[in-house]
Design an enzyme around this catalytic site. Structure first.
Site, short mmCIF file in Angstrom:
data_model
loop_
_atom_site.label_atom_id
_atom_site.label_comp_id
_atom_site.label_asym_id
_atom_site.label_seq_id
_atom_site.Cartn_x
_atom_site.Cartn_y
_atom_site.Cartn_z
N HIS A 268 17.87 4.46 17.73
CA HIS A 268 17.55 3.65 18.91
C HIS A 268 18.72 3.81 19.89
CE1 HIS A 268 15.82 0.60 21.34
NE2 HIS A 268 16.02 -0.48 20.60
N HIS A 307 10.53 10.83 21.62
CA HIS A 307 10.37 9.41 21.89
C HIS A 307 9.06 8.95 21.28
CE1 HIS A 307 10.23 5.61 24.05
NE2 HIS A 307 11.53 5.78 24.23
N ASP A 363 18.75 8.95 26.43
CA ASP A 363 20.09 9.09 25.84
C ASP A 363 20.66 10.49 25.98
OD1 ASP A 363 20.33 6.47 24.90
OD2 ASP A 363 18.93 6.91 23.29
N1 CMC Z 1 14.43 16.80 16.93
C1 CMC Z 1 13.66 17.59 16.14
N2 CMC Z 1 12.45 17.22 15.70
C2 CMC Z 1 12.00 16.01 16.05
C3 CMC Z 1 12.73 15.16 16.88
C4 CMC Z 1 13.99 15.57 17.32
N3 CMC Z 1 14.74 14.82 18.10
N4 CMC Z 1 12.04 14.02 17.07
C5 CMC Z 1 10.89 14.17 16.39
N5 CMC Z 1 10.87 15.37 15.77
C6 CMC Z 1 9.78 15.95 14.99
C7 CMC Z 1 9.65 15.26 13.64
O1 CMC Z 1 10.43 15.90 12.64
C8 CMC Z 1 8.17 15.39 13.39
O2 CMC Z 1 7.91 16.70 13.01
P1 CMC Z 1 6.76 17.02 11.90
O3 CMC Z 1 5.47 16.59 12.54
O4 CMC Z 1 6.84 18.48 11.64
O5 CMC Z 1 7.09 16.17 10.71
C9 CMC Z 1 7.55 15.21 14.76
O6 CMC Z 1 8.56 15.66 15.68
C10 CMC Z 1 7.16 13.77 15.08
O7 CMC Z 1 8.32 12.98 14.91
P2 CMC Z 1 8.34 11.47 14.44
O8 CMC Z 1 9.64 11.20 13.75
O9 CMC Z 1 7.08 11.14 13.71
O10 CMC Z 1 8.27 10.75 15.84
P3 CMC Z 1 8.64 9.25 16.10
O11 CMC Z 1 7.79 8.82 17.22
O12 CMC Z 1 8.57 8.45 14.85
O13 CMC Z 1 10.17 9.33 16.48
C11 CMC Z 1 12.23 9.16 17.59
C12 CMC Z 1 10.70 9.02 17.70
C13 CMC Z 1 12.87 8.78 18.90
C14 CMC Z 1 12.74 8.22 16.46
C15 CMC Z 1 12.54 10.63 17.20
O14 CMC Z 1 12.03 11.50 18.19
C16 CMC Z 1 14.03 10.84 17.01
O15 CMC Z 1 14.54 10.57 15.92
N6 CMC Z 1 14.76 11.36 18.06
C17 CMC Z 1 16.18 11.57 17.98
C18 CMC Z 1 16.90 10.24 18.15
C19 CMC Z 1 16.86 9.75 19.58
O16 CMC Z 1 17.10 10.50 20.52
N7 CMC Z 1 16.57 8.45 19.73
C20 CMC Z 1 16.56 7.81 21.05
C21 CMC Z 1 15.19 7.33 21.40
S1 CMC Z 1 15.06 6.86 23.11
C22 CMC Z 1 16.08 5.51 23.34
C23 CMC Z 1 15.82 4.35 22.47
O17 CMC Z 1 14.71 4.06 22.04
O18 CMC Z 1 16.80 3.63 22.23
#
Ligand code: CMC
Length: 435
Positions: A268, A307, A363
């Site tokens: 987050h 996201h 971010d």
């Molecule tokens: N890098 C590489 N792969 C990714 C990333 C990433 N940053 N984010 C998602 N994926 C992949 C993930 O591995 C999955 O792949 P597969 O379908 O092959 O298993 C697919 O994309 C879907 O990901 P998810 O984890 O199901 O997506 P989510 O909606 O649960 O996650 C997230 C959203 C923000 C937690 C995630 O994208 C992430 O961990 N990003 C990096 C951390 C980050 O930048 N967080 C800040 C978010 S914005 C500000 C805030 O909210 O505070």
């Protein structure tokens, strides 16, 4: 004629049910009537992490993640970032309308007069270890304000609630600045009422022995814009925490501390700190392809990318990229920007990121600006928490005034043992502990 209903057929019993559809949702409680037998509890939905569940109705913030749109109370984020100050936007989020000149003047004056902290807070903060993380200090100190303002418990008294809201918006920057000064071993700086919200924050961070701190106007404006962009983002993890804790009628200091604790996590608000760590690890532009390859092979995530809601370019990231250019004209270019731009370029044309709709989020560039402005990475999430306090409070107040809201209490699908026969200690075999 088109009917706003949904017909559900339960194949276990052959029975059909008609439930109303309102604003694209059905009420989960309407499913409870669907039973396989007379003694059945009734159907529930299973939705870990609320992937497809609206937990509330809200009129504060609108996001269209597919099209990359963000609006506060109907106003596009781009217009607010261009024309408003952070406190103007805070007023909008809390009261639903932009203030006219006189209202804004009063509002700014009231927030400014709530920036001082009780001296006990200073002593409390002095007790932290010299290397304590500023986010841990912020969370604990905001919670400690609950002991200084015990009257904050009267959450149903509108005047009292507003007073605590003003105090929190006024005092969180002061606590944030003290947590930073503490980690540097510098004396705490008192607020200066002549200065704007962002200028005063910079004053409390950077003032040394000069009689009056004068902030660079470009940097103060950039910080104010960053505050606007981070002020609210509907039902994210920390806002959901604020509503959930607040729904137990906990006072706003404790609820805000809980929300800030959620924000501290690396998935987050903690992501901006992780972006800098990642850019350091990559080192230079030339190493980007190898790093992206590693990510695609499943070794970690690209921090600042992806996201839960945006499946398009995060509109805040666009404004931040523009703001970065203004900041670098004053501070000089942060060379990490080149690595970040290359990372974005390569990722946005790579099938892995394109098919998963992974774009830079808020971010990705914010940390690079913060670092150019002189902040160390541990401070980044604290910088996020300052403006988000307003969003949490706007959402908290909306929740309290919503007659449909009750104390948050999700259901579960129990997967444990059925009733077991109790075994006295002397007859037990060594337990195989699952972690
Ligand atoms: N890098 C590489 N792969 C990714 C990333 C990433 N940053 N984010 C998602 N994926 C992949 C993930 O591995 C999955 O792949 P597969 O379908 O092959 O298993 C697919 O994309 C879907 O990901 P998810 O984890 O199901 O997506 P989510 O909606 O649960 O996650 C997230 C959203 C923000 C937690 C995630 O994208 C992430 O961990 N990003 C990096 C951390 C980050 O930048 N967080 C800040 C978010 S914005 C500000 C805030 O909210 O505070």
């Amino acid at each position: 004629m088109k009917q706003e209903t949904l017909t559900i057929t339960d194949n276990r019993t052959g029975q059909s049910y008609v439930v109303p559809v309102e604003r694209g949702t059905i009420r989960a409680m309407d499913l409870r009537q669907i039973k396989a037998s007379a003694g059945d509890f009734g159907l529930m939905t299973y939705d870990p992490a609320f992937l497809n569940t609206a937990s509330c109705r809200s009129s504060v913030t609108f996001i269209d993640g597919e099209r990359g749109i963000l609006r506060y109370r109907g106003y596009p984020i781009e217009a607010l970032a261009e024309h408003c100050t952070f406190l103007e936007v805070a007023y909008l989020l809390l009261f639903g309308e932009l203030p006219e000149e006189r209202q804004l003047e009063n509002w700014v004056s009231e927030i400014t007069h709530h920036t001082m902290l009780h001296e006990n807070t200073k002593k409390f903060m002095e007790g932290f270890r010299h290397d304590a993380h500023p986010m841990g200090m912020l969370v604990s100190t905001v919670a400690a304000l609950s002991t200084i303002y015990p009257e904050a418990k009267a959450i149903h008294d509108a005047d009292n609630r507003l007073l605590q809201i003003k105090r929190l918006i006024g005092k969180v920057p002061s606590i944030a600045a003290m947590s930073y000064r503490h980690s540097l071993g510098f004396p705490y700086v008192y607020p200066d009422n002549d200065l704007s919200y962002a200028e005063n924050f910079l004053n409390m961070l950077w003032k040394m022995v000069e009689p009056k701190y004068v902030a660079n106007p470009v940097l103060a404006r950039a910080l104010d814009i960053l505050f606007i962009l981070h002020a609210d983002h509907e039902q994210n993890c920390s806002t959901n925490t604020m509503r959930s804790v607040g729904s137990a009628q906990t006072d706003p200091y404790l609820a805000t501390a809980a929300a800030a604790a959620a924000l501290a996590g690396p998935l987050h608000g903690g992501a901006n700190e992780q972006v800098l760590t990642m850019l350091d690890e990559i080192g230079s532009k030339d190493n980007v392809p190898a790093y992206v390859k590693k990510i695609k092979e499943g070794h970690g995530k690209l921090m600042g990318f992806g996201h839960r809601v945006y499946k398009n370019y995060d509109p805040r990231a666009k404004i931040i990229k523009w703001t970065a250019e203004q900041v670098f004209e004053v501070t000089g270019r942060n060379r990490k920007l080149d690595t970040a731009l290359e990372l974005e370029r390569i990722a946005l044309q790579d099938d892995y990121f394109v098919t998963r709709k992974l774009y830079p989020n808020v971010d990705f560039y914010s940390g690079i600006i913060y670092q150019a402005m002189g902040f160390s990475p541990e401070m980044f999430t604290v910088l996020f928490a300052i403006p988000r306090t307003t969003g949490w409070l706007a959402q908290w107040q909306e929740m309290l005034l919503d007659p449909e809201q009750k104390s948050a209490r999700p259901r579960q699908v129990y997967t444990g043992e059925d009733t077991r026969q109790f075994v006295p200690i002397e007859q037990r075999v060594p337990a195989v502990v699952k972690t």
